[in-house]
Design a protein around this motif. Structure first.
Motif, PDB file in Angstrom:
ATOM      1  N   PHE A  68      74.692  52.612  71.331  1.00 55.15           N
ATOM      2  CA  PHE A  68      75.049  51.196  71.298  1.00 55.15           C
ATOM      3  C   PHE A  68      73.913  50.315  70.788  1.00 55.15           C
ATOM      4  O   PHE A  68      74.099  49.105  70.633  1.00 55.15           O
ATOM      5  CB  PHE A  68      75.466  50.710  72.695  1.00 55.15           C
ATOM      6  CG  PHE A  68      74.342  50.678  73.699  1.00 55.15           C
ATOM      7  CD1 PHE A  68      73.673  49.499  73.968  1.00 55.15           C
ATOM      8  CD2 PHE A  68      73.941  51.834  74.357  1.00 55.15           C
ATOM      9  CE1 PHE A  68      72.637  49.465  74.882  1.00 55.15           C
ATOM     10  CE2 PHE A  68      72.909  51.808  75.269  1.00 55.15           C
ATOM     11  CZ  PHE A  68      72.254  50.627  75.536  1.00 55.15           C
ATOM     12  N   LEU A  69      72.734  50.878  70.505  1.00 53.33           N
ATOM     13  CA  LEU A  69      71.600  50.081  70.068  1.00 53.33           C
ATOM     14  C   LEU A  69      71.393  50.193  68.561  1.00 53.33           C
ATOM     15  O   LEU A  69      71.640  51.250  67.983  1.00 53.33           O
ATOM     16  CB  LEU A  69      70.324  50.526  70.794  1.00 53.33           C
ATOM     17  CG  LEU A  69      70.267  50.234  72.294  1.00 53.33           C
ATOM     18  CD1 LEU A  69      69.021  50.848  72.901  1.00 53.33           C
ATOM     19  CD2 LEU A  69      70.299  48.735  72.560  1.00 53.33           C
ATOM     20  N   PHE A 102      78.675  40.818  77.338  1.00 55.71           N
ATOM     21  CA  PHE A 102      77.519  39.993  76.999  1.00 55.71           C
ATOM     22  C   PHE A 102      77.608  38.684  77.762  1.00 55.71           C
ATOM     23  O   PHE A 102      78.695  38.134  77.953  1.00 55.71           O
ATOM     24  CB  PHE A 102      77.481  39.696  75.495  1.00 55.71           C
ATOM     25  CG  PHE A 102      77.091  40.872  74.650  1.00 55.71           C
ATOM     26  CD1 PHE A 102      75.767  41.169  74.417  1.00 55.71           C
ATOM     27  CD2 PHE A 102      78.071  41.683  74.080  1.00 55.71           C
ATOM     28  CE1 PHE A 102      75.410  42.250  73.635  1.00 55.71           C
ATOM     29  CE2 PHE A 102      77.731  42.769  73.295  1.00 55.71           C
ATOM     30  CZ  PHE A 102      76.383  43.056  73.076  1.00 55.71           C
ATOM     31  N   LEU A 103      76.438  38.176  78.165  1.00 56.99           N
ATOM     32  CA  LEU A 103      76.417  36.912  78.883  1.00 56.99           C
ATOM     33  C   LEU A 103      76.851  35.762  77.976  1.00 56.99           C
ATOM     34  O   LEU A 103      77.490  34.820  78.437  1.00 56.99           O
ATOM     35  CB  LEU A 103      75.003  36.643  79.425  1.00 56.99           C
ATOM     36  CG  LEU A 103      74.847  35.380  80.263  1.00 56.99           C
ATOM     37  CD1 LEU A 103      75.627  35.494  81.561  1.00 56.99           C
ATOM     38  CD2 LEU A 103      73.379  35.095  80.551  1.00 56.99           C
ATOM     39  N   HIS A 104      76.519  35.846  76.671  1.00 56.87           N
ATOM     40  CA  HIS A 104      76.881  34.753  75.772  1.00 56.87           C
ATOM     41  C   HIS A 104      78.344  34.816  75.335  1.00 56.87           C
ATOM     42  O   HIS A 104      78.811  33.914  74.640  1.00 56.87           O
ATOM     43  CB  HIS A 104      75.966  34.753  74.539  1.00 56.87           C
ATOM     44  CG  HIS A 104      76.087  35.984  73.679  1.00 56.87           C
ATOM     45  ND1 HIS A 104      75.358  37.126  73.920  1.00 56.87           N
ATOM     46  CD2 HIS A 104      76.854  36.255  72.597  1.00 56.87           C
ATOM     47  CE1 HIS A 104      75.660  38.043  73.010  1.00 56.87           C
ATOM     48  NE2 HIS A 104      76.574  37.536  72.198  1.00 56.87           N
ATOM     49  N   LEU A 105      79.070  35.876  75.749  1.00 64.65           N
ATOM     50  CA  LEU A 105      80.508  35.982  75.486  1.00 64.65           C
ATOM     51  C   LEU A 105      81.223  36.284  76.798  1.00 64.65           C
ATOM     52  O   LEU A 105      81.734  37.389  77.000  1.00 64.65           O
ATOM     53  CB  LEU A 105      80.799  37.076  74.447  1.00 64.65           C
ATOM     54  CG  LEU A 105      80.233  36.856  73.041  1.00 64.65           C
ATOM     55  CD1 LEU A 105      80.469  38.078  72.179  1.00 64.65           C
ATOM     56  CD2 LEU A 105      80.867  35.616  72.399  1.00 64.65           C
ATOM     57  N   ARG A 117      76.930  47.424  69.419  1.00 60.68           N
ATOM     58  CA  ARG A 117      75.800  47.474  68.499  1.00 60.68           C
ATOM     59  C   ARG A 117      75.890  46.345  67.468  1.00 60.68           C
ATOM     60  O   ARG A 117      74.897  45.663  67.185  1.00 60.68           O
ATOM     61  CB  ARG A 117      75.740  48.818  67.792  1.00 60.68           C
ATOM     62  CG  ARG A 117      74.563  48.917  66.799  1.00 60.68           C
ATOM     63  CD  ARG A 117      74.641  50.137  65.896  1.00 60.68           C
ATOM     64  NE  ARG A 117      74.616  51.361  66.653  1.00 60.68           N
ATOM     65  CZ  ARG A 117      75.643  52.195  66.792  1.00 60.68           C
ATOM     66  NH1 ARG A 117      76.807  51.909  66.197  1.00 60.68           N
ATOM     67  NH2 ARG A 117      75.543  53.291  67.487  1.00 60.68           N
ATOM     68  N   ARG A 118      77.072  46.158  66.912  1.00 61.52           N
ATOM     69  CA  ARG A 118      77.238  45.113  65.901  1.00 61.52           C
ATOM     70  C   ARG A 118      77.004  43.724  66.485  1.00 61.52           C
ATOM     71  O   ARG A 118      76.444  42.840  65.825  1.00 61.52           O
ATOM     72  CB  ARG A 118      78.632  45.221  65.271  1.00 61.52           C
ATOM     73  CG  ARG A 118      78.760  46.381  64.287  1.00 61.52           C
ATOM     74  CD  ARG A 118      80.077  46.320  63.539  1.00 61.52           C
ATOM     75  NE  ARG A 118      81.194  46.720  64.384  1.00 61.52           N
ATOM     76  CZ  ARG A 118      81.638  47.973  64.496  1.00 61.52           C
ATOM     77  NH1 ARG A 118      81.055  48.936  63.809  1.00 61.52           N
ATOM     78  NH2 ARG A 118      82.668  48.252  65.286  1.00 61.52           N
ATOM     79  N   GLU A 119      77.440  43.513  67.721  1.00 57.97           N
ATOM     80  CA  GLU A 119      77.236  42.209  68.351  1.00 57.97           C
ATOM     81  C   GLU A 119      75.748  41.975  68.631  1.00 57.97           C
ATOM     82  O   GLU A 119      75.253  40.851  68.479  1.00 57.97           O
ATOM     83  CB  GLU A 119      78.033  42.111  69.657  1.00 57.97           C
ATOM     84  CG  GLU A 119      77.877  40.786  70.397  1.00 57.97           C
ATOM     85  CD  GLU A 119      78.279  39.589  69.556  1.00 57.97           C
ATOM     86  OE1 GLU A 119      77.686  38.500  69.767  1.00 57.97           O
ATOM     87  OE2 GLU A 119      79.172  39.710  68.697  1.00 57.97           O
ATOM     88  N   ILE A 120      75.022  43.018  69.035  1.00 60.81           N
ATOM     89  CA  ILE A 120      73.574  42.882  69.241  1.00 60.81           C
ATOM     90  C   ILE A 120      72.898  42.507  67.928  1.00 60.81           C
ATOM     91  O   ILE A 120      72.034  41.618  67.878  1.00 60.81           O
ATOM     92  CB  ILE A 120      72.982  44.186  69.813  1.00 60.81           C
ATOM     93  CG1 ILE A 120      73.496  44.424  71.238  1.00 60.81           C
ATOM     94  CG2 ILE A 120      71.453  44.133  69.802  1.00 60.81           C
ATOM     95  CD1 ILE A 120      73.047  45.739  71.829  1.00 60.81           C
ATOM     96  N   GLN A 121      73.296  43.184  66.843  1.00 58.90           N
ATOM     97  CA  GLN A 121      72.721  42.870  65.538  1.00 58.90           C
ATOM     98  C   GLN A 121      73.054  41.446  65.107  1.00 58.90           C
ATOM     99  O   GLN A 121      72.182  40.703  64.626  1.00 58.90           O
ATOM    100  CB  GLN A 121      73.231  43.874  64.492  1.00 58.90           C
ATOM    101  CG  GLN A 121      72.711  45.296  64.694  1.00 58.90           C
ATOM    102  CD  GLN A 121      73.355  46.282  63.742  1.00 58.90           C
ATOM    103  OE1 GLN A 121      74.518  46.114  63.355  1.00 58.90           O
ATOM    104  NE2 GLN A 121      72.629  47.332  63.377  1.00 58.90           N
ATOM    105  N   ALA A 122      74.325  41.050  65.304  1.00 60.24           N
ATOM    106  CA  ALA A 122      74.740  39.711  64.896  1.00 60.24           C
ATOM    107  C   ALA A 122      74.029  38.639  65.722  1.00 60.24           C
ATOM    108  O   ALA A 122      73.562  37.617  65.174  1.00 60.24           O
ATOM    109  CB  ALA A 122      76.262  39.572  65.031  1.00 60.24           C
TER     110      ALA A 122
END
Length: 503
Positions: A68-69, A102-105, A117-122
């Motif tokens: 996931f990273l 995610f805390l921001h979602l 992984r994609r959300e971390i990158q974005a």
């Protein structure tokens, strides 16, 4: 420092205590993060530090059991990632439900870890840019799974030496400062990750961990990449703590290679290969408690639980003090009023209390009067009796007048005849000119009084008004305009008084 193994008596209690203690700490972290609190409460967590490409991401993914990273040969972790692993129960039919949030979602579940992984990158690109920039703003991620132990980990950017992309020239110093801001806290455990194919004495992770934790009570060593060491060498002395001793010891792990990741080799297969690697190496047979990701997870969970229990009394006392302070502040806000009549009454009450507070400051009856400087009515009295009087006394009534001026004025007043008595006209002419000099000190006194009244209006805070910052700003605006509108007539009146005396 000799290695001090964790007491065996607490091992059996680690799991049940972990289900109680660690979730409580996680919940506190969530509350402070959601409200954006800058609280001084230091909540226990584990910070993962190491140089770039030391295998930190591989260790974290192995602890979770899922990919996931963001991965790659360049710097991948460019923002601190607060990773909360929460163990869930398996369903009655044995099915496993794994997902992330995610805390921001808030409220959005990510069941596909590729999406995580994609959300971390974005999210990283949104804050740090898309060209290898680094930011100290956190990304908070929860992963719920029956295959994890309750642990809170902070994945920090790897220590790098040479700036690339949009990174500033002092990138190494900035990353070290960011890492130190986490690991210097006494409540933070340090997971120092070092690759086995490098010299342990030159480990950036152990070096920065030693600066933050010189006694070694909070540092756990992780030796990665054991499978790619030079032939004929091993990490046995590293794991036994004979090279650089750590009180909490070392754990050796075998990471997936970049080729394994490219070939989509699962972490479960990698864990099986890791176990076979240690079993097939006689040099590691008797170090079963120091090798493998499962052992690392258990050790982390156990040490974190004990660490939380040791810091819990102090945390509880600080939290209780904070709750008392917040409760007192909350009580000062009063009750919520929704009806128009109630709102009108509340507004009238606030305005009345404000007027009373302003009047109290004028009369010197304010309960929170300053002891370091004059304020309110005392300051106004000082302006009149000291500043204004002194400015008047500094006016020399005979300044600018000479005997020749007086003699000439008298002669001009007598005309062509000689006078037996001194006429009044020259006296009036000369005095009129000197009285006009009183205008500037008088106007200055009025401005001093105006400034003090403005200052009083800003400092005259009513507790109820803290609930309504817009009302507070509007009152400051209205009162400022009112005093400003009163200054002009006051200055005009002062001018009229001087003119009257001149006449």
């Amino acid at each position: 420092m000799a290695e001090e193994p964790v007491q065996e008596s607490s091992t059996s209690n680690a799991a049940p205590l972990g289900h109680l203690v660690i979730p409580m700490a996680n919940r506190l972290q969530d509350i402070f993060a959601q409200i954006g609190s800058q609280s001084t409460l230091e909540l226990p967590q584990v910070a993962v530090v190491g140089s770039q490409s030391s295998g930190k991401s591989s260790v974290l993914e192995a602890l979770v059991g899922r990919d996931f990273l963001p991965r790659g040969s360049d710097i991948c972790t460019r923002r601190p990632l607060v990773l909360q692993l929460l163990q869930t129960k398996r369903k009655a039919d044995g099915a496993e439900e794994e997902y992330g949030e995610f805390l921001h979602l808030p409220g959005k579940r990510f069941s596909d870890f590729s999406d995580i992984r994609r959300e971390i990158q974005a999210e990283t690109n949104r804050e740090a840019g898309g060209n290898k920039g680094v930011s100290d703003k956190q990304i908070r991620l929860k992963i719920f799974s029956p295959n994890v132990l309750d642990i809170t980990l902070v994945d920090l950017p790897g220590i790098t030496k040479v700036p690339v992309g949009d990174q500033p020239s002092d990138i190494e110093a900035r990353i070290r400062t960011m890492i130190m801001s986490y690991i210097k806290l006494p409540s933070c455990l340090i997971l120092a990750v070092t690759p086995a194919n490098s010299d342990l004495a030159n480990s950036d992770a152990l070096q920065i961990a030693g600066n933050a934790d010189p006694d070694g009570y909070r540092t756990i060593g992780v030796i990665t990449k054991l499978d790619i060491m030079d032939r004929g060498t091993d990490a046995r002395n590293f794991l036994l703590g004979k090279v650089i001793p750590l009180r909490l010891g070392y754990v050796g792990v075998v990471n997936r290679s970049q080729e394994d990741i490219a070939n989509n080799r699962t972490i479960r297969d990698a864990l099986v290969a890791e176990e076979n690697f240690f079993r097939s190496r006689p040099v590691y047979n008797d170090l079963a408690d120091r090798c493998g990701v499962p052992q690392l997870a258990k050790k982390l969970n156990q040490i974190l639980v004990q660490h939380i229990m040791s810091v819990l009394p102090g945390l509880r006392s600080r939290l209780s003090a904070a709750l008392v302070s917040v409760a007192k502040e909350h009580a000062s806000f009063g009750e919520i009023t929704e009806s128009k009549a109630g709102q009108g009454a509340l507004l009238l009450n606030i305005l009345s209390k404000y007027s009373e507070a302003f009047s109290s400051m004028i009369e010197g009856k304010n309960e929170e009067m300053s002891t370091s400087e004059l304020s309110g009515g005392a300051r106004i009295h000082y302006i009149f009796q000291s500043i204004f009087v002194k400015s008047l006394e500094d006016v020399d009534p005979c300044e600018g007048l000479t005997d020749d001026d007086i003699r000439t004025a008298i002669q001009n007043a007598t005309g062509p005849k000689s006078a037996l008595f001194v006429p009044e006209v020259p006296f009036e002419v000369l005095v009129r000119r000197q009285i006009a000099r009183l205008l500037d000190p008088s106007l200055q006194c009025a401005r001093f009084i105006y400034e003090e009244l403005i200052k009083m209006s800003h400092h005259c805070m009513v507790n109820e008004m803290q609930r309504f910052p817009v009302l507070r700003r509007r009152m400051d605006e209205v009162i400022g305009n009112f005093l400003r509108e009163g200054l002009q007539p006051s200055e005009t009146m002062i001018g009229h008084i001087i003119e009257m005396e001149v006449c």
